[in-house]
Design an enzyme around this catalytic site. Sequence first.
Site, mmCIF file in Angstrom:
data_model
loop_
_atom_site.group_PDB
_atom_site.id
_atom_site.type_symbol
_atom_site.label_atom_id
_atom_site.label_comp_id
_atom_site.label_asym_id
_atom_site.label_seq_id
_atom_site.Cartn_x
_atom_site.Cartn_y
_atom_site.Cartn_z
ATOM 1 N N ARG A 80 -2.183 -2.466 -18.678
ATOM 2 C CA ARG A 80 -3.353 -1.601 -18.506
ATOM 3 C C ARG A 80 -3.011 -0.552 -17.459
ATOM 4 O O ARG A 80 -2.455 -0.879 -16.413
ATOM 5 C CB ARG A 80 -4.551 -2.420 -18.025
ATOM 6 C CG ARG A 80 -5.094 -3.193 -19.129
ATOM 7 C CD ARG A 80 -6.296 -3.994 -18.940
ATOM 8 N NE ARG A 80 -6.458 -4.525 -20.270
ATOM 9 C CZ ARG A 80 -7.052 -3.870 -21.261
ATOM 10 N NH1 ARG A 80 -7.648 -2.715 -21.047
ATOM 11 N NH2 ARG A 80 -7.094 -4.379 -22.465
ATOM 12 N N ASP B 200 -6.389 13.675 -25.075
ATOM 13 C CA ASP B 200 -6.422 12.258 -24.693
ATOM 14 C C ASP B 200 -5.835 11.496 -25.881
ATOM 15 O O ASP B 200 -6.504 11.287 -26.893
ATOM 16 C CB ASP B 200 -7.871 11.827 -24.429
ATOM 17 C CG ASP B 200 -7.967 10.344 -24.086
ATOM 18 O OD1 ASP B 200 -6.979 9.609 -24.306
ATOM 19 O OD2 ASP B 200 -9.039 9.917 -23.616
ATOM 20 N N LYS C 221 -2.254 0.571 -25.089
ATOM 21 C CA LYS C 221 -2.661 0.486 -26.504
ATOM 22 C C LYS C 221 -1.390 0.504 -27.363
ATOM 23 O O LYS C 221 -0.602 -0.433 -27.287
ATOM 24 C CB LYS C 221 -3.638 1.609 -26.832
ATOM 25 C CG LYS C 221 -4.941 1.499 -26.030
ATOM 26 C CD LYS C 221 -5.966 2.518 -26.456
ATOM 27 C CE LYS C 221 -7.293 2.333 -25.755
ATOM 28 N NZ LYS C 221 -7.421 3.090 -24.503
ATOM 29 N N TYR D 147 0.852 -1.207 0.000
ATOM 30 C CA TYR D 147 0.000 0.000 0.000
ATOM 31 C C TYR D 147 0.881 1.248 0.000
ATOM 32 O O TYR D 147 1.844 1.331 0.760
ATOM 33 C CB TYR D 147 -0.890 0.019 1.253
ATOM 34 C CG TYR D 147 -2.334 -0.260 0.932
ATOM 35 C CD1 TYR D 147 -2.997 0.495 -0.042
ATOM 36 C CD2 TYR D 147 -3.041 -1.256 1.586
ATOM 37 C CE1 TYR D 147 -4.320 0.244 -0.347
ATOM 38 C CE2 TYR D 147 -4.373 -1.514 1.282
ATOM 39 C CZ TYR D 147 -5.004 -0.757 0.303
ATOM 40 O OH TYR D 147 -6.313 -1.000 0.007
ATOM 41 N N GLU E 71 -0.534 4.888 -0.484
ATOM 42 C CA GLU E 71 -1.295 6.128 -0.691
ATOM 43 C C GLU E 71 -0.399 7.343 -0.553
ATOM 44 O O GLU E 71 0.425 7.413 0.373
ATOM 45 C CB GLU E 71 -2.431 6.258 0.336
ATOM 46 C CG GLU E 71 -3.646 5.449 -0.008
ATOM 47 C CD GLU E 71 -3.721 4.198 0.812
ATOM 48 O OE1 GLU E 71 -2.652 3.649 1.162
ATOM 49 O OE2 GLU E 71 -4.850 3.776 1.113
ATOM 50 N N THR F 67 -3.791 6.160 -21.937
ATOM 51 C CA THR F 67 -3.682 4.823 -21.375
ATOM 52 C C THR F 67 -2.306 4.312 -21.793
ATOM 53 O O THR F 67 -1.689 4.845 -22.719
ATOM 54 C CB THR F 67 -4.777 3.887 -21.926
ATOM 55 O OG1 THR F 67 -4.821 4.033 -23.343
ATOM 56 C CG2 THR F 67 -6.122 4.197 -21.340
HETATM 57 N N1 DSN Z 1 -12.104 0.699 -24.988
HETATM 58 C C1 DSN Z 1 -11.167 1.612 -25.593
HETATM 59 C C2 DSN Z 1 -11.077 1.412 -27.058
HETATM 60 O O1 DSN Z 1 -11.283 0.292 -27.496
HETATM 61 O O2 DSN Z 1 -10.778 2.326 -27.797
HETATM 62 C C3 DSN Z 1 -11.450 3.000 -25.234
HETATM 63 O O3 DSN Z 1 -11.583 3.128 -23.870
#
Ligand code: DSN
Length: 441
Positions: free
Chosen positions: A225, A190, A219, A45, A47, A216
Amino acid sequence: MPSKIFDLIEAEKQRQKNGLEMIPSENYVSEDVLKALGSILTDKYSEGYPGRRYYAGNRLIDEIEIEAQKLANKIFGTIYANVQPYSGSPANFAVDLALAGPGGTVLGLDLPSGGHLTHGTKVSFSGVFFNAVNYHVDKDGRVDFTEAEKLAQEHKPKLIWVGGTAYVYRYEFKKFAKIAQSCGAFLAADISHVAGLIAGGSHPSPTPYVDVITTTTHKTLRGPRGAVILITPKGFKKDSEITKRIDQAVFPGLQGGPHNHQTAAIAVAFQEVLKPSFKKYASQVVKNSKILAQELMAGDIKLVGNGTENHLMLIDLTSLGYGLGYQAQVALETAGITVNKQSLPFSDEKGKNTSPFYPSGIRLGTPALTSRGMKEKEMIKIAGWIKQALGEVKGHDLPKEKTSRAEFIQSYKREALKNKNLLRIKKEVEEFAKKFPAPGF
Ligand code: DSN
C-alpha cells in the site's frame, strides 16, 4: 507466540488462500515485498527529502528513497518521482494543493460514472476544499468528451483529472491533453488501477500527454500500500517549479515523516515490475479479464459497455431485479468469491438507482487471480460459478422503504449462509483455489 492479532492474521491468510479475490484493486505481493514492508525501516524518522532531512541518521534511508525514485522514473519514463505519499488519496490531495491551490477549480470524472472520490466528490477533501466540477460517461459508459470540453471552457479549471476506479475502457489521455491545453489547465492522470498494465505494455502510457501522474502502488503494480507522484517531461516544460511545488505539498504541506519501510517495499516491487515476467503478467491480466467478460455475457449477464478493455468489468444487475448489488456481493462472498458492490452510471435514468451503499451493480477483475497463475481455462470455470451464484440473488430485491434496508440485508446474509447452492460452490471454489498458491504465502 499466540496472540489474538496473529491468530486473526493467520485466519485472514486462510481466507485469502481458500477463496477467489476478485476486487479489481487488490493483489498479492511477493515474499520480498513483505520482507521489506516488515523491516526495521519502520523505526526511522526522515522528514524532508534525500540530502535535505530534518533528522540525523538518514544516509541509508536516502539511498533507499533515491533508488525507489529512479525505478519509478525508469518504469514510467518520467523525470521526477515523489515516493512519499502514504497512499492514493493523500497523493491526489497533494496534487490538488500544488496545482489548483486551496479553493481552486478541479475537473474530474463523476463517482457513479467510475471516477474516484478524490477526483471531485462533495464528501471528500476534493469537494470540500476545492471547487470541484464533474464530467460523466455516456450511455456506453465511455467518457463524454463533448461534456468534458464544455465544462472545461465554462469553468476554466486549474487542474483536470483523467482516471478512475470503475472504468472499463482504456483511458484516452491524448483527448484530455487537448482539452487541458484549450483551457490552460494542468493535466493529471490517476493511473492507480491500470499502472501495472501500463508498466507491462498492456495499456497506453499517459507520460507523453499529461503533466503529472499519480498511482497507488498496491493494485496492478503488485507493491505494498502506498503511492507515488510522477512528473513528466511535459509537466516540467509547462512549469519548471512543478517538482518543487509537488514536494512541498506532500511535505510539509500534507504529511509528516515518510514511511521508510513502505518506500523500500515499493522499490522492491518496482524491481519486480522491471522483470520480463511482469510484461507477461500484465498481458495475462487483460486476457483473463476479456475471457471472463465474454463468458459472463454468454451466460446472459449484462456488463456495462458490453465487455472490458482492461482488468475489470462492471456487472449490471438491473435486469435481475431492484438494487441487487449488495445481495450479489453477499451471495458471492458466501460462495468464496470476493467482489464489491458498485454504483452504475445511468441507473438513475432507468429509475433503478438506489444509493452507493445499496447499488445496482458489482465490480470485479482479474489482477489477483492472475498473480496466482490462473489463465483462460480457469476464468471459464470461475464465470460458471459467478453465474450460478448470481442466479441465487434473483427475487431478493432491495426494499423501496429506506429504513428497512439494513435489516433486510442482515436477514439476507443469514439466509445466504444457509443456501445449499452457495455452500456447494464455496466447497468447489476452495478445492480449486488451493491448487493456485498465492505469491507471498
Ligand atoms: N478503493 C480503491 C478501489 O477499490 O478502486 C480506490 O481507492
